[in-house]
Design a protein around this motif. Sequence first.
Motif: not given
Length: 116
Positions: A92-94
């Motif tokens: 994910t982006i995180q």
Amino acid sequence: MTDTAIATHGVGLTDAAATKVRTLLEQEGRDDLRLRLAVQPGGCSGLIYQLYFDERMLEGDALAEFGEGVEVVVDKMSVPYLDGATIDFEDTIQKQGFTIDNPNAQGSCACGDSFH
């Protein structure tokens, strides 16, 4: 005659993690590596996870296969700490990377790298 049976373990691997392991092995051009999960003393909560590729099989290792060419190996001292744990892969982006959900961990540190 020695007993050559290989023990199994209760660690699971999600489909996402198995796919990532298979992709990494293909990128390396290796078919002789296994994903090794171990627990060792250390960290701020007492125990830390180690997750890495290993070509060795050590005496007492427990092995489980997840689809073609994806094997997870756990040393016999770590098996009780990891029974029922699941290795996942997040992208994910995180966060990107492997995660370990372990029902045996009573608590973990703020950084999430160690448990007790």
